[in-house]
Design an enzyme around this catalytic site. Structure first.
Site, short mmCIF file in Angstrom:
data_model
loop_
_atom_site.label_atom_id
_atom_site.label_comp_id
_atom_site.label_asym_id
_atom_site.label_seq_id
_atom_site.Cartn_x
_atom_site.Cartn_y
_atom_site.Cartn_z
CB SER A 166 31.97 43.78 33.55
OG SER A 166 33.38 43.77 33.49
CG ASP A 261 34.36 50.75 30.73
OD1 ASP A 261 35.39 50.27 31.24
OD2 ASP A 261 33.41 50.05 30.34
CG HIS A 293 34.14 48.74 34.02
ND1 HIS A 293 33.69 48.37 32.77
CD2 HIS A 293 34.21 47.60 34.74
CE1 HIS A 293 33.52 47.06 32.73
NE2 HIS A 293 33.81 46.57 33.92
#
Length: 319
Positions: A166, A261, A293
């Site tokens: 991320s 995601d 995600h």
């Protein structure tokens, strides 16, 4: 009067809540688990915490797998950079401590998991600068005369990889760019793993995989957490704006994406941009269907999460 104190100025769902009176409430990643100075009962890996920049509190959690051979055995070195929207989580939280420990055990690598300062108290690009300070500290051990014995004795500085997830993937990419511009003496980067990365751009992906609402929110978030930014064409967040992407300081890059995601568009854009840049390394796209995600952090025993970790472990051991 009391109700005014609870008025919310900004909330990033699941991550952070900022009140109008200045209070900050982090909604995840606040718990700290202790180090395992002998060995983790689940992974047999050991860990320790080190302060790297005392003036700022920049630090790291180090991991060492169970050493079965000679004590001076040299192992690949992993630099891990955690996610959390630049504003939450740490290497010391149960989620990241457990994941990095398990990856270290499977890959048989030494790891440095970076603790950078977070927004909003410390606006970007401070997290980038903190991470670079840790990389410089790591490089200071390449002559086997640094302050940390685990790195002196066990890290192979000719087999160094970075993995981030991320926001951490965004930082990891930028560290590879900085290492291109300012090489770290004694350190050879071989791999860059970007897991569910957060990237922006003017027109990042094809319309069928682009969510305009999510893009708008991501752009707004970026402008708030990096007040000095020039916008979505900032090379800190937009790989297409990097003038030296062609010279990226590693031999291999794996870009991991998940079908559900909401940030998948930016990660695919990164893969496409690097492919077109003229960079001559090995580029891989690892796609996982039906997951969201950072699913591997929330459900690490999921078959797909296990498969992804196995792939990353193999990635870390490829020269």
């Amino acid at each position: 009067m009391g109700s005014n104190n609870n008025e919310v100025a900004l909330e990033l769902a699941g991550f952070i809540r900022i009140y109008k009176d200045g209070r900050i409430e982090r909604l995840t990643g606040n718990e700290i688990v202790p180090t395992t100075t002998t060995s983790d009962p689940k992974t047999s890996a050991s860990s320790k915490d080190v302060i790297i920049v005392p003036e700022t509190g920049v630090s790291a959690r180090l991991f060492l797998p169970k050493i079965t051979q000679a004590s001076d055995q040299k192992l690949p070195l992993l630099i891990y950079i955690h996610g959390g929207g630049f504003c939450s989580e740490t290497p010391f939280s149960p989620r990241y401590d457990s994941y990095v420990s398990s990856l270290v055990a499977e890959a048989k690598v030494v790891a440095v998991s970076i603790h950078y300062r977070r927004v909003p108290e410390h606006p970007l690009p401070m997290a980038y600068d903190d991470s670079w300070a840790v990389l410089q500290w790591i490089a200071s051990h390449s002559n086997r005369n640094g302050t940390e014995s685990w790195l002196n004795n066990h890290a192979d500085f000719q087999r160094v990889s970075m993995i981030g997830d991320s926001a951490g993937a965004t930082i990891a990419h930028n560290m590879a760019v900085r290492a291109t511009e300012t090489p770290l003496e004694g350190v050879r980067f071989v791999g860059l793993g970007l897991v569910h990365a957060f990237f922006l751009g003017e027109d990042p992906v094809d319309p069928e995989v682009s969510d305009e609402g999510i893009k708008a929110k991501a752009n707004k978030l970026w402008m708030m957490i990096c007040p000095s930014t020039i916008g979505c064409n900032d090379p800190l967040i937009n790989p297409a704006a990097c003038t030296n992407l062609k010279g990226l300081a590693c031999k291999r890059v794996v870009v991991c994406v998940a079908e559900k995601d909401p940030l998948i568009g930016g990660a695919l854009f990164y893969h496409k941009t690097l492919h077109k840049s003229g960079w001559e390394g090995e580029l891989e796209l690892m796609e996982v269907q039906g997951e969201g995600h950072v699913f591997h952090l929330f459900n690490p025993t999921n078959d797909k999460a296990v498969a992804m970790k196995t792939r990353l472990a193999s990635f870390l051991n490829t020269d």
